[in-house]
Design a protein around this motif. Structure first.
Motif, PDB file in Angstrom:
ATOM      1  N   GLY A 261       0.825  -0.979  -0.118  1.00  0.00           N
ATOM      2  CA  GLY A 261      -0.203  -0.147  -0.441  1.00  0.00           C
ATOM      3  C   GLY A 261       0.834   1.030  -0.361  1.00  0.00           C
ATOM      4  N   VAL A 262       1.737   1.071   0.163  1.00  0.00           N
ATOM      5  CA  VAL A 262       2.643   1.934  -0.469  1.00  0.00           C
ATOM      6  C   VAL A 262       2.610   3.538  -1.094  1.00  0.00           C
ATOM      7  N   VAL A 263       2.975   4.674  -0.694  1.00  0.00           N
ATOM      8  CA  VAL A 263       2.691   5.467  -1.595  1.00  0.00           C
ATOM      9  C   VAL A 263       4.242   5.474  -2.352  1.00  0.00           C
ATOM     10  N   ASP A 264       4.061   6.014  -3.731  1.00  0.00           N
ATOM     11  CA  ASP A 264       5.367   6.310  -4.582  1.00  0.00           C
ATOM     12  C   ASP A 264       5.768   7.798  -5.526  1.00  0.00           C
ATOM     13  N   GLN A 265       6.006   8.164  -4.068  1.00  0.00           N
ATOM     14  CA  GLN A 265       6.514   9.707  -3.895  1.00  0.00           C
ATOM     15  C   GLN A 265       7.235  10.390  -5.150  1.00  0.00           C
ATOM     16  N   THR A 266       7.626   9.497  -5.826  1.00  0.00           N
ATOM     17  CA  THR A 266       9.309   9.412  -6.880  1.00  0.00           C
ATOM     18  C   THR A 266       9.023  10.028  -8.190  1.00  0.00           C
ATOM     19  N   GLU A 267       7.226  10.442  -8.576  1.00  0.00           N
ATOM     20  CA  GLU A 267       6.593  11.512  -9.901  1.00  0.00           C
ATOM     21  C   GLU A 267       6.203  12.148  -9.383  1.00  0.00           C
ATOM     22  N   GLY A 268       6.409  12.630  -8.301  1.00  0.00           N
ATOM     23  CA  GLY A 268       5.748  14.251  -7.376  1.00  0.00           C
ATOM     24  C   GLY A 268       4.309  14.474  -6.791  1.00  0.00           C
ATOM     25  N   TRP A 269       3.934  14.656  -6.144  1.00  0.00           N
ATOM     26  CA  TRP A 269       2.972  14.679  -5.188  1.00  0.00           C
ATOM     27  C   TRP A 269       1.630  14.980  -5.762  1.00  0.00           C
ATOM     28  N   SER A 270       2.031  15.774  -6.797  1.00  0.00           N
ATOM     29  CA  SER A 270       0.846  16.082  -7.720  1.00  0.00           C
ATOM     30  C   SER A 270       0.336  14.969  -9.037  1.00  0.00           C
ATOM     31  N   THR A 271       1.179  14.039  -8.832  1.00  0.00           N
ATOM     32  CA  THR A 271       1.244  12.594  -9.623  1.00  0.00           C
ATOM     33  C   THR A 271       0.314  11.687  -9.090  1.00  0.00           C
ATOM     34  N   VAL A 272       0.586  11.675  -7.303  1.00  0.00           N
ATOM     35  CA  VAL A 272       0.677  10.908  -6.113  1.00  0.00           C
ATOM     36  C   VAL A 272      -1.298  11.616  -6.109  1.00  0.00           C
TER      37      VAL A 272
END
Length: 507
Positions: free
Chosen positions: A252-263
């Motif tokens: 269930g992890v967040v993928d911050q590597t593409e930026g929070w707007s993408t998240v």
């Protein structure tokens, strides 16, 4: 009034850090006090030290207190508050360990990386221990309280004062006014902070703490179980110490590597799907308070009307306030139906009352979150990971994109608005991962929730697989889901991945 406690970050983050996508329940937003065992620990908090003890072995002792699994051991580790000053002020991290039950066949240690941020890996391991007995045969299971959790119990009182009335900025001038107000609140918090942690809560600092834990455990390489916001720390560890990773299970992890707007775009697209499911459930369920109507459209009408004329509410805990459409869209909808669809049944009742002027069902949760996500104490745990909008132009672009991705949930993302006045350099900006030489990893996510996040993360690492779960929820191994736990155990023990496309049935 909010009180200082790790409970704020842990409880709120579960429901709101992911823009509602993974809300398990609409919990109370009031601070839960730290557990008795943690609050009474003589080594909790921040202390000065003359030397770094990162490589010193941990002195384990039997844990005491209620709710402690049999055989659990407790320890502590001092690490630098500022890793660029290794002999400066130290922060003490509490740890727990469940030693392998078959020591002759022991493989190594599995370190839990909690979410939140501000969640406690100590509590995670206590909760998950009964479901991880098979994994424990071959591994020591280790949990710890990250520096963000320590901050949640030690942040100065001014840090808990909201900087603004959290809202969707009307225009550039309003955006700049909010940024200025939050910058002032952050400065007040930083000046009041005696721990030094305010400026060093980013996930790169957390990853360096994780490496210190590895060294103190005496392991050449570690295996990891990361959940939710712990994915940001996991990505930071991948960047800094890829050679130290034996295996990594990401749940269930967040993928911050593409930026929070993408998240947030990915999250709200998931919430849009949940709204459609809510509508279908209500249409098929006579007990739903909105049965016989288009429940999804009723929700949309409620939020549009509330944008034009906010609903006045009174909360016993937070006083008087307003339910705007933006606040309802960010904090009011419940994507997870809950056991027996109980949460959706409650949601339908709240919506039905709110459209008639009674917003009491939403009052505590919406007003509490509106305050909490403008508090420097909570935001300091995430803004260093480049969570805020970089400027008005980025927010405007997000608004355009969100109308296409999730037309029922337009407007700025609450978590990014809160960080727009962050006064520190961004320590952990979003950027691509270098994945060469990494071992294949296993991800897990719910098809009705966080799977898209996990999949975006996992597919970056060659040979990795994301396991689906055919139901709602978040962080499957902490929810006792047997099928995902079995796959995680097989992977961590024998590095055996399930076939691509594998889906666990709902339990």
């Amino acid at each position: 009034m909010f009180r200082k406690s790790a409970g704020l970050a842990a409880g709120l983050a579960l429901a709101t850090t992911v823009t509602g996508l993974v809300a398990l329940t609409p919990p109370t937003v009031a601070h839960a006090t730290a557990t008795a065992a943690e609050a009474a620990a003589p080594h909790a908090g921040v202390a000065s030290a003359a030397a770094v003890a990162a490589a010193a072995p941990i002195l384990w002792r039997a844990c005491a207190g209620e709710g402690v699994p049999a055989g659990m051991e407790c320890g502590a580790l001092d690490v630098p508050v500022d890793w660029s000053r290794p002999r400066g002020k130290q922060v003490r991290l509490e740890l727990v360990r469940l030693p392998a039950t078959e020591p002759a066949r022991r493989i190594g240690s599995v370190l839990g990386v909690p979410g939140g941020p501000g969640g406690s890996g100590v509590e995670d391991l206590k909760r998950a221990a009964p479901d991880l007995t098979e994994l424990r045969r071959r591994f020591d299971l280790v949990g710890y309280r990250p520096r963000t959790t320590v901050w949640g119990t030690t942040a100065a009182e001014p840090c808990w004062k909201p900087g603004v009335a959290l809202r969707d900025p009307r225009d550039r001038r309003d955006f700049e006014a909010m940024a200025g107000a939050m910058a002032k609140a952050f400065e007040v918090c930083r000046e009041a902070d005696t721990t030094g942690l305010f400026s060093h809560l980013d996930s790169l600092s957390v990853a360096r703490d994780m490496e210190a834990v590895r060294r103190a455990l005496g392991e050449e390489r570690l295996s990891f179980m990361a959940n939710s916001y712990g994915g940001v720390a996991a990505a930071a560890y991948i960047r800094l110490f890829p050679q130290r990773i034996r295996a990594m299970y990401l749940d269930g992890v967040v993928d911050q590597t593409e930026g929070w707007s993408t998240v947030n775009l990915v999250a709200r697209a998931g919430v849009e799907g949940a709204l459609a499911r809510f509508g279908r459930w209500c249409a098929a369920t006579p007990a739903c308070a909105l049965h016989g109507e288009d429940a999804a459209e009723v929700w949309r009408e409620l939020t549009r009307d509330a944008d034009r004329e906010p609903i006045r509410v009174t909360s016993q805990q937070y006083g008087e306030g307003e339910l705007t459409g933006w606040r309802l869209r960010n904090f009011g909808f419940v994507p997870d139906p809950g056991p027996g669809h109980a949460r959706w049944a409650a949601l339908a009742e709240w919506v039905d009352k709110a459209r008639n002027g009674d917003g009491s069902g939403f009052a505590d949760f919406v007003l509490g979150n509106t305050r909490a996500w403008a508090m420097p104490a909570l935001l300091a745990m995430t803004c260093g990971d480049e969570r805020g909008y970089t400027g008005w132009a980025e927010l405007r672009k997000f608004r355009r994109d969100i109308r296409e991705a999730a037309p029922s949930f337009p407007g700025a993302a609450f978590d990014q608005v809160g960080c727009i006045g962050w006064p520190e350099p961004v320590a952990n900006p979003a950027r691509p991962l270098e994945v060469g030489g990494l071992p294949p990893m296993l991800g897990a996510g719910t098809l009705e929730g966080d799977f898209p996040w996990v999949e975006r993360f996992i597919r970056k690492v060659p040979g990795s697989v994301t396991l689906g779960y055919d139901g709602p929820g978040h962080v499957l191994y902490l929810s006792g889901k047997r099928c995902p736990i079995a796959h995680a155990t097989a992977y961590l023990t024998g590095l055996k991945l399930p076939a691509a496309g594998t889906v666990c049935p709902a339990e």
